[in-house]
Design a protein around this motif. Structure first.
Motif, short mmCIF file in Angstrom:
data_model
loop_
_atom_site.label_atom_id
_atom_site.label_comp_id
_atom_site.label_asym_id
_atom_site.label_seq_id
_atom_site.Cartn_x
_atom_site.Cartn_y
_atom_site.Cartn_z
N ILE A 14 6.53 52.43 10.12
CA ILE A 14 6.16 51.49 9.10
C ILE A 14 6.77 50.30 9.53
N ALA A 15 8.10 50.30 9.52
CA ALA A 15 9.16 49.30 9.65
C ALA A 15 8.89 48.61 10.71
N MET A 16 8.23 49.19 11.86
CA MET A 16 8.17 48.53 13.26
C MET A 16 6.78 47.65 13.32
N VAL A 17 5.69 48.36 12.59
CA VAL A 17 4.22 48.00 12.72
C VAL A 17 4.18 46.63 11.99
N VAL A 18 4.77 46.39 10.84
CA VAL A 18 4.56 45.28 9.95
C VAL A 18 5.00 43.96 10.76
N PRO A 19 6.30 44.01 11.18
CA PRO A 19 6.79 42.95 12.11
C PRO A 19 5.92 42.56 13.28
N MET A 20 5.30 43.38 13.95
CA MET A 20 4.87 43.42 15.12
C MET A 20 3.58 42.71 14.81
N ILE A 21 2.81 43.04 13.77
CA ILE A 21 1.40 42.36 13.71
C ILE A 21 1.85 41.01 13.12
N LEU A 22 3.01 40.82 12.25
CA LEU A 22 3.08 39.47 11.99
C LEU A 22 3.40 38.58 13.37
N THR A 23 4.32 39.06 14.09
CA THR A 23 4.78 38.28 15.12
C THR A 23 3.57 38.02 16.25
N TYR A 24 2.69 39.20 16.29
CA TYR A 24 1.52 38.73 17.22
C TYR A 24 0.56 37.81 16.78
N ARG A 25 0.29 37.58 15.34
CA ARG A 25 -0.62 36.70 14.76
C ARG A 25 0.00 35.57 14.89
N GLU A 26 1.37 35.32 14.71
CA GLU A 26 2.20 34.16 14.73
C GLU A 26 2.10 33.41 16.28
N TRP A 27 2.19 34.43 17.15
CA TRP A 27 2.27 34.05 18.63
C TRP A 27 0.95 33.41 19.02
N ILE A 28 -0.06 34.31 18.78
CA ILE A 28 -1.46 33.84 19.26
C ILE A 28 -2.09 32.75 18.37
N GLY A 29 -1.26 32.53 17.29
CA GLY A 29 -1.93 31.56 16.49
C GLY A 29 -3.26 31.81 15.86
N ALA A 30 -3.20 33.04 15.47
CA ALA A 30 -4.44 33.56 14.83
C ALA A 30 -4.84 32.77 13.41
N GLU A 31 -5.94 32.67 13.01
CA GLU A 31 -6.38 32.09 11.85
C GLU A 31 -6.88 32.77 10.94
N SER A 32 -7.99 33.53 11.38
CA SER A 32 -8.77 34.37 10.61
C SER A 32 -7.77 35.19 9.65
#
Lengths: 429, 658
Positions: A184-202
């Motif tokens: 759990i500790a790893m998955v949450v930051p990974m999702i956040l980082t990924y979305r921030e990186w690719i500039g997801a909007e939805s």
């Protein structure tokens, strides 16, 4: 003395030296960087230490495990503060002609102290609170090494801890809970980082929740309070069903709290590195480049390879970090599938011998020590070769015995010395 | 004690179970590693081998020499007039990735841009859009002294390198600017379009004229050296991948001497002149003014100069021979005369009285003036004196439909099909057109205007020259062309000799031709072109003075025309026709005729009209036994024009036949 093991180790080191020679050879200037000579010196030094360690009784290591741990820890702290920065990492203590990397020796020191602790607490280790001390012992060096910062080295301590707890007899449900918390500790930051990186909007409400660190903190704190209350109530009234509340509650709340910690503790590039591992196309110029070049080197080697000094990827410099992280790719390019399988088999044999030693050890300390050393070798081989072939993240872990680097070679040779020691004394009481 | 040992045994057993589990996990992990190794090296091995090759191979182009261009007097093994050739030069280059930082690179670029006057921003754009390890040309054609200076200060100019290159040399600067054209760096749009035909982004390409039309022949084919390079582009080994093939040399139909005469005569003027042989379509001279020096605009850093020329109000890039339309004015009277005679509306003896003006009767009378009172004139004298009143009435007699038909039959509303790109067609109005555009029917006043070449009619100088050619050649028109022979680069062997190609044939009776030619001759001997009368060769011609309504602020709001040919009555094979237009000149007689005078005098001096043997020798009709069929670019294909449209216009597919 187990000559087969010694020969296997020496063959592995010889392959390493040949590959360091080849990697240091510049086909255009027809010159060699001479790095292989240093590695030969380290190997001779390592051989002396290895033989030296077969003479003393390994049980003495147990007696002095805390001393060893503290000495290496102090060295580690000194390095982290005063060390010579190499590529922005203070991992090396420079002694002029040579430098050492205390974090390598920390791995062994941790294995020794954990083996000793688990031997003493053998009977109570299935209780949750007995896991606190090993965890603290492991996380002290992790936090120090993260401050160097050396992400790859720090992360290897966690599988060492978990594997030693597992073979040491810890309750499997406890370990699973810890792994769940870590996941759990790893998955949450990974999702956040990924979305921030690719500039997801939805977006949706779950992701919005994860975006707000304060919200996670509040929710997990509330969850933690409820969990503690449930646990207290359970403690006084012995209502069995409450376990179904406080155990998942504890896992979830601790996992979320740890995720906040990781989100803020780790640097963005470190989090991105794990994402790039999952999908190298995310960063074809950066760390993805390394994986792609390594795969080209290995893949183009084919069945029998291009021959010693003939690999275009390694000789012409397309393969980065060819003496350390990606030395396996040099082997696989020069000697192909054949060379790759020979090297993997060598490690298979070394690890098998270590496990065998753990089985045959005359006491629990010897068995745990041997299995801890097994774990060091196993994870280095798995992560290093796995990263070269593209199924593990680029963490920068060396390949034991083969990669260039005195500290890792010394640590590995000392470990083999300890294994030889345990094997030699299996019938001596 | 027993319990102790049983607990110990239990613990020992638990340890063993867990170690077995551990071993199983390790075995699975090792199996995974070996499987992935198999996958990479065996299953995907071929693909990765190809990628490794791409990594280490870098093909360095060996530029092919572009073909030379000669004038029509080219003789094998003699010292010839070379119109366009190449010269060895140096390019200043750099590899951006060799610089430690972007800042360092920009500093050097800044310094160089000040020293060498190059556009820094353009180069920064190029650097940022490409592979940083790829060579970037900073400036082309750098003087040797500059290279020496830069080479002797490596500290001041780190990582600045140079390479050999060849530069196109236009030996006569402006003189052939429109005929031969010029080359330039390939543009993004051109590269996208021509990539599939083997053009590379670093190459030069013909931008106009012969250079553009015959680019596929002139450019040859670049070779390359296959280099094995390391990650820093250092060379480990190299081999010739493909040798370059030099481009073909071209021998033009243009005569340097005639071109020079016109060039000198038209100094400071604005206009166009074309000289061609009606019997073959060979263009002997083609010149447009104002012009430009191709040598100044071919190199990479001349975007500013090109921009300035493009925005110049004088429009130096415009080839006025083929790209500009003017009212044909009095030269069109010849068309009116042909139309009237051919349809038998009048005979050459038909006379009208010219009182100096003509009143068109109608709802409101309209008066058309002539510049003089000519009295009673027949057709010959009307042509000679350019009597407008005569042609007003002849035009009304013949009717607009017939005049339009003949104008169209002569191809005045079509492109000539000359082998240089960018040609525009002239314009011949029609009744439908007028109704569509003005919402009015065709009036008699329009007919009157049209009969003397004013009003809606617009023609190109080459169109008028084609018309004269038709008169000279008994109605047969050959496609005008500038290239006589295509030769190999190394030993100048003829590959293809161009042959005449008939584009149209207008049935004209000898009586009509005789009458019109007689009028044109009379114009020279005792009419508006009188200045040409003393020449040793009998010239026939017609002047014209076009009134332009749009631009009044110029000193002379008139365009001067002269069309003509020589020799009058000679065999068509020896004849040379010309059309000259001077923008904002005085009347045709005053500005265009003196140029014609010098052209015909020089042609005569060079023996164009007399030496029949020489004509024969020069004639491209001669079969070339060793000439092979070669793919020659048709104007439609090379210039990017719609080939189908050309086919529709001429009936036959365009192309130069052997």
């Amino acid at each position: 003395m187990d000559y087969l093991l010694v020969i296997a180790v020496m063959v592995a080191v010889a392959i390493g030296i040949l590959m360091i020679y080849s990697a240091g050879f510049d086909p255009i200037d027809k010159m060699n960087s001479g790095l292989y000579r240093k590695q030969i010196l380290w190997f001779i030094f390592g051989l002396i230490l290895m033989i030296g360690l077969t003479i003393i009784n390994y049980q003495a290591l147990g007696e002095f495990s805390l001393h060893i741990y503290i000495v290496v820890l102090v060295l580690l702290i000194i390095t982290t503060i005063f060390g010579t920065p190499v590529r922005n990492t203070r991992a090396w203590l420079n002694f002029g002609v040579f430098s050492i990397q205390p974090s390598e020796f920390m791995k062994l020191a941790l294995v020794i102290i954990l083996a000793k602790y688990l031997e003493i607490r053998e009977r109570d280790i299935n209780r949750l609170r007995e896991l606190i001390v090993p965890t603290i012992l492991t996380f002290i060096p992790i936090i120090i090494i993260l401050n160097q910062p050396d992400f790859g080295t720090a992360i290897i301590f966690i599988p060492i801890l978990l594997t030693m707890l597992f073979v040491g007899g810890a309750d499997v449900s406890h370990l699973v809970s810890i792994i769940l918390i870590a996941a759990i500790a790893m998955v949450v930051p990974m999702i956040l980082t990924y979305r921030e990186w690719i500039g997801a909007e939805s977006s949706n409400f779950i992701l919005d929740f994860f975006k707000d660190v304060n919200l996670i903190l509040i929710v997990s704190s509330v969850l933690l309070v409820i969990t503690i209350a449930a646990f207290m109530f359970h403690f006084f009234s012995v209502k069995k069903f409450l376990r179904k509340i406080y155990i998942p509650g504890a896992i979830l709340s601790l996992g979320l709290l740890a995720s906040v910690l990781i989100q803020n503790l780790f640097k963005v590039y470190q989090k991105r590195r794990i994402l790039v591992f999952l999908n190298p196309d995310l960063d074809p110029q950066g760390s993805g480049y390394n994986i792609i070049q390594s795969k080209i080197a290995i893949g183009s080697g084919g069945f029998f390879g291009k021959g010693f000094l003939k690999g275009s990827q390694s000789q012409l410099g397309f393969l980065p970090e060819k003496t350390s992280d990606f030395i396996f790719s040099v082997v696989a390019e020069a000697w192909g599938l054949f060379g790759g399988i020979v090297l993997i088999s060598l490690f298979g044999f070394i690890i098998f011998r270590c496990i065998q030693t753990a089985f045959e050890a005359k006491d629990k300390f010897g068995a745990l020590l041997a299995s801890g050393i097994t774990t060091i070798f196993f994870f280095h081989v798995l992560v290093n070769i796995g990263m070269a072939v593209g199924i593990m993240p680029v963490t920068g872990l060396p390949l034991c015995f083969v990669s260039y680097g005195g500290s890792n070679l010394l640590m590995s040779m000392i470990s083999i010395g300890i294994i030889l020691n345990i094997r030699a004394r299996k019938f001596v009481y | 004690m027993l319990m102790q040992s049983s607990l110990r045994a239990k613990l020992q057993e638990a340890f063993r179970v867990r170690m077995y589990f551990y071993m199983a996990v390790a075995a699975v992990a090792f199996a995974a590693l070996i499987l992935q190794l198999l996958n990479l090296q065996v299953i995907q091995g071929k693909e990765y081998q190809a990628r490794a090759r791409i990594n280490m191979e870098s093909n360095i182009p060996i530029p092919a020499a572009r073909g030379d261009v000669y004038d029509r007097n080219f003789k094998e093994g003699e010292k010839n007039v070379v119109l366009v050739s190449n010269r060895a030069s140096f390019n200043l280059t750099t590899i951006p990735a060799k610089f430690k930082s972007k800042k360092k690179l920009y500093e050097i670029l800044d310094l160089l841009s000040r020293l060498l006057k190059i556009d820094k921003d353009e180069i920064i754009d190029e650097i940022n859009s490409g592979n940083p390890w790829e060579r970037v040309v900073l400036k082309e054609d750098v003087e040797f002294d500059t290279i020496v200076k830069i080479a002797s200060h490596p500290k001041k100019f780190p990582n600045i390198d140079w390479e050999d290159a060849s530069v196109r040399v236009y030996n006569f600067s402006e003189m052939f600017a429109h005929a031969v054209g010029y080359v330039g760096s390939i543009s993004h749009a051109e590269y996208r379009r021509l990539k599939s035909e083997g053009y590379k982004h670093y190459q030069k390409i013909g931008k106009s004229g012969i250079e553009k039309q015959y680019d596929p022949l002139l450019r040859g084919r670049d070779g390359y050296v296959r280099r094995i390079v390391d990650v820093r582009q250092r060379t480990e080994g190299e081999e010739i991948g493909q040798r370059p093939v030099a481009g073909n040399n071209l021998v033009l139909t243009i005569d340097y001497n005639i071109q020079k005469i016109i060039y000198d005569a038209m100094k400071g003027m604005k206009g166009a002149a074309i000289v061609l042989k009606p019997s073959t379509g060979e263009v002997i001279a083609l010149l447009s003014k104002p012009d430009f020096d191709p040598n100044l605009i071919i190199s990479k850093n001349n975007a500013a100069i090109i921009k300035k020329l493009q925005n110049d109000k004088q429009r130096p890039f415009l080839d006025r021979v083929i790209q500009s339309k003017y009212p044909p004015a009095s030269t069109f009277k010849l068309v009116t005369a042909v139309a009237a005679l051919e349809t038998e509306k009048a005979t050459p003896d038909k006379t009208y009285y010219c009182p100096g003006k003509f009143v068109l009767k109608g709802y409101r009378d309209h008066v058309f003036y002539d510049y003089d009172v000519h009295g009673t004139v027949d057709l010959h004298w009307a042509i000679a004196k350019s009597c407008s009143v005569y042609f007003y009435q002849l035009g009304l007699l013949t009717g607009p439909t017939i005049m339009m038909r003949y104008a169209e039959d002569f191809g005045l509303n079509q492109k000539s099909g000359i082998d240089i790109p960018g040609e525009v067609a002239g314009f011949v109005p029609s009744r439908q057109w007028k109704y569509k555009v003005f919402g009015q029917p065709w009036f008699d006043g329009d007919t009157v205007n049209m009969s003397i070449g004013q009003g809606f009619l617009h023609v190109t100088p080459i169109g008028m020259c084609e018309f004269v050619s038709a008169l000279v050649n008994n109605g047969i028109v050959y496609r005008p062309h500038l290239v006589k022979e295509i030769r190999t680069n190394d030993n100048n062997r003829v590959i293809t000799a161009m042959h005449r190609e008939k584009v149209r044939e207008i049935p004209l009776s000898p009586l009509t031709l005789q009458a019109v030619k007689k009028g044109m001759r009379l114009s020279v001997t005792s009419g508006t072109s009188g200045r040409l009368g003393y020449l040793k060769v009998p010239v026939a011609g017609k002047t014209g003075t076009a009134q332009t309504r749009s631009i009044r602020q110029e000193k002379y709001s008139q365009h001067a025309w002269f069309v003509g040919y020589a020799p009058y009555d000679g065999p068509p094979e020896t004849a040379v026709a010309t059309a000259i237009l001077i923008e904002y000149g005085i009347a045709g007689a005053a500005s265009a005729v003196p140029i014609a005078e010098r052209i015909f005098a020089k042609l005569h001096e060079l023996g164009y009209f007399t030496a029949a043997s020489r004509q024969k020798q020069d004639s491209p009709l001669r079969k070339q036994p060793e000439a092979k069929q070669a793919a020659v670019p048709a104007p439609g294909q090379v210039a990017g024009r719609d080939a189908a449209a050309v086919k529709k216009t001429y009936g036959n597919p365009p192309g130069i036949k052997l």
